[in-house]
Design a protein around this motif. Structure first.
Motif, short mmCIF file in Angstrom:
data_model
loop_
_atom_site.label_atom_id
_atom_site.label_comp_id
_atom_site.label_asym_id
_atom_site.label_seq_id
_atom_site.Cartn_x
_atom_site.Cartn_y
_atom_site.Cartn_z
N THR A 49 -1.02 -7.06 13.97
CA THR A 49 -2.18 -6.24 14.28
C THR A 49 -2.06 -5.63 15.68
N GLN A 88 -8.09 -4.85 8.36
CA GLN A 88 -8.01 -5.98 7.44
C GLN A 88 -9.36 -6.27 6.80
N ASP A 165 -3.51 -2.36 7.72
CA ASP A 165 -3.46 -3.75 8.18
C ASP A 165 -3.97 -4.67 7.08
N GLU A 166 -3.07 -5.17 6.28
CA GLU A 166 -3.42 -6.03 5.14
C GLU A 166 -4.66 -5.50 4.40
MG LIG Z 1 -3.71 -9.33 11.78
#
Ligand SMILES: [Mg+2]
Ligand SMILES: Nc1ncnc2c1ncn2[C@@H]1O[C@H](COP(=O)(O)OP(=O)(O)O)[C@@H](O)[C@H]1O
Lengths: 356, 288
Positions: A49, A88, A165-166
């Motif tokens: 991140t 995320q 991010d995911e």
């Molecule tokens: Mg992360």
């Protein structure tokens, strides 16, 4: 539509980093090709991140520079970098409708309303929220909210890069698959540079041309899925990629042979090793064959996982895993042989090549 | 689902019931009792029906005071709410500045009403007050004892000084609950400062703002101590609010009947207005 260069980036969250351990990013020096699709893979807390936030400008790196197509943007604000990022956890604008949420990034950039409408309608269909356009975003479920976050990242067609991010963590598996292929399709159509963070290795391996593996604030390997599988350049990559991960055994290297426990294994090359380094031998479970010949092992457990079996055994007093075909037999006095081509040698956790 | 009834629970709430009865219900009923009766002393009471209510509602004195109250509350809300928001937005979010700001903000809230009144009463005096003397030295003609506008300005400034912190603290609590990711997403989406306020910060502050709004409305509508200490309701009747009028009536003139009727009307007005604000603000909230 931009080549991104990270020039010796280091980052520490604290104001005065004292030791190497204070750096969340230790040293990242890497070029992301224009239009490339990268998966960024690594365990939680390794700095994924942080790296994305540095690329998008949400964080200013403590050291180093970022170049977009050769232009230094290190101190350029996020708004002016022309980058989209999907976080995320879902971020939505509660009081706006689903439609307005998706239109927001476009309207802020004064895109003509007709174009906004066209883009938003396309994205809203893509994320499967067509019927929800006029609803306020507040009452939606977590995965619908995440789809909106994703949609806001994809709605701008002219971005240089999109950082994910995911993004699919909270989405159910079937929808995950649909969204993943949609993202791939958009990537083909618009050719933005794409960095996709995940800790799901199947996602990474099926998704990207290049997989970037991070570990402890560093990029440990960049390669195609096959390269990561066959030639992990760090023992961590060996563990992390593959299921089960690579067997890593302490080994004494002497010329072109490795001594593991009491066994000596011919390598077929002379690894170049600095004096005093801790040396290990890495072999994937797929490249060990179980039979009546070779080095003796003691089997502790056999796990049947569908198309093949995972055999857990002790070899030279170390636990190892072996993959055997579903109908492969397990002899009474088991022995193993290692596929010589598939052996990798590590010195201080990094893979070493042949002595010149 | 089965509900289990436990009658012992009633004993647990009994102390509170008794407390509420003695502190609120019984006094209120006494007031209701006074409001429908007349007396000429000697503890003899006569049934008066709704006479007192009619008297109060027909008097100019009541409507004038009510108007003053409404104007005062409107001004207070119009200043304290936006000012509170602006200050909260500019308070530091982390670091050493946070506790310092919080303590500074909490200070005025800790000072009792009558002390605040006294402070400003002295502060504003033209003969010895720091503010009064300074303004006079600057050639500004300021005298809250003689000029109604100056009296109002003094009361308003005093209330703003005393209570804006409450709005600030409530808003601040709303603001710090916003995760960083929201601000990051706003940057990515190219949102302007105003959009960040309008679509991220304001929605998150909405609930606390509702509370701040109601508290400041009710409190300013019931203002008593400060004007009592500073202006005593004057000059003339210019700062005679309902509460001051009520006390004059009940204690000054010992007109218990009309005073009780006024109390009840006063109480109902506050209740009604608070209910209206609450309903309007929560329904607009639901619609988004
Ligand atoms: Mg992360
Ligand atoms: N805002 C922050 N302040 C201080 N430390 C942070 C912050 N964000 C992340 N870190 C630290 O930096 C390291 C990398 O975090 P992160 O980039 O979020 O990892 P990942 O995304 O790979 O899980 C972690 O050790 C984490 O604790």
């Amino acid at each position: 539509m931009a080549r991104i260069n990270l020039e010796h980036i280091r980052h520490a969250y604290g104001a005065k980093p004292k030791s190497e351990a204070d750096y969340a990013l230790k040293e990242v020096h890497h070029e992301w090709n224009d239009g490339g699709a990268y998966a960024l893979l690594g365990p939680s807390g390794c700095g994924k991140t942080t790296l994305l936030n540095i690329i998008s400008g949400l964080i200013n790196p403590s050291e180093g520079q970022i170049l977009f197509d050769g232009t230094d943007v290190t101190h350029l604000a996020t708004q002016h970098r022309n980058i989209a990022q999907v976080f995320q956890f879902p971020v939505i604008y509660d009081t706006m409708t689903v439609y307005d949420n998706l239109a927001f990034p476009l309207r802020n950039r004064h895109v003509p309303e007709a174009e906004v409408d066209r883009r938003v309608k396309e994205i809203i269909e893509m994320i499967g929220l067509g019927g929800w356009a006029k609803k306020t975003a507040r009452g939606l479920t977590a995965d619908q909210k995440q789809k909106i976050s994703l949609g806001r990242g994809l709605v701008r067609s002219d971005v240089s890069a999109i950082l994910f991010d995911e993004p699919l963590t909270v989405i159910d598996p079937e929808m995950k698959w649909v969204l993943r292929s949609q993202i791939k399709r958009l990537h083909k159509r618009f050719g933005f540079t794409m960095v996709y963070v995940t800790h799901d290795q199947t996602e990474a391996l099926t998704f990207a041309d290049k997989v970037v593996v991070m570990y402890d604030g560093q990029i440990v390997q960049i390669g195609t899925p096959a390269e990561l599988f066959e030639r992990p350049s760090h023992t961590f990559v060996g563990y992390f990629i593959g299921s089960p991960g690579m067997n890593v055994l302490p080994a004494k290297i002497d010329g072109a042979t490795a001594a593991v426990g009491g066994e000596s294994i011919a390598l077929g090359f002379r690894p170049k090793i600095k004096a005093g380094a801790t040396t290990e031998l890495g072999i994937r479970p797929e490249f060990i064959s179980l039979g009546r010949e070779g080095m003796p092992v003691a089997i502790t457990k056999v796990e049947d996982i569908g198309r093949h079996k995972v055999v857990r055994a002790r070899f030279a007093d170390r636990p190892i895993s072996i993959i055997v075909d579903e109908d492969g037999e397990i002899p009474a006095e088991p022995h193993v042989t290692f596929d010589r081509q598939a052996i990798n040698i590590y010195a201080d956790s990094w893979r070493v090549g042949e002595e010149a | 689902m089965e509900k289990t009834w436990n009658n012992n629970a009633w004993f647990m709430v009994l102390p509170v019931l008794v407390l509420v009865a003695f502190s609120a219900v019984i006094p209120l009923m006494t007031v209701v009792n006074y409001s429908v009766q007349d007396t000429f002393g000697n503890n003899e009471f006569f049934w008066a029906g709704t006479d007192w209510f009619q008297d109060v509602l027909e008097s100019d004195r009541f409507w004038d005071a009510l108007t003053r109250n409404l104007i005062f509350s409107a001004i207070i809300l119009a200043i304290e709410i936006p000012l509170g928001i602006v200050i909260a937005l500019n308070m530091p979010k982390k670091g050493i500045g946070v506790p310092i700001c919080l303590v500074l903000m909490a200070l005025p809230l800790l000072i009792p009403w009558n002390v605040v009144g006294t402070i400003w009463q002295v502060f504003g005096r033209v003969d010895i007050g720091l503010l009064g003397r300074t303004l006079a030295a600057l050639g500004i003609n300021y005298n809250y004892v003689q000029n109604p506008i100056d009296a109002w300005v003094t009361l308003i400034v005093m209330d703003v000084w005393h209570w804006t912190s409450l709005v600030v603290l409530l808003c601040y609590a709303g603001l710090v609950s916003i995760p960083d990711a929201y601000y990051q997403a706003a940057k990515i989406d190219g949102a302007s400062r105003w959009s960040v306020f309008r679509y991220i910060q304001l929605p998150k502050m909405k609930r606390v703002l509702l509370i701040a709004f109601l508290l400041r409305f009710m409190d300013s509508f019931m203002i008593y101590t400060e004007p009592f200490v500073v202006t005593g309701g004057g000059p003339g009747n210019s700062t005679t609010f309902l509460s001051i009028d009520l006390v004059k009536m009940a204690i000054g003139q010992f007109d218990l009947g009309p005073a009780a009727a006024l109390s009840i009307i006063y109480f109902l007005i506050i209740l009604l207005l608070s209910w209206i604000f609450y309903t309007v603000m929560t329904t607009s909230d639901a619609k988004g």
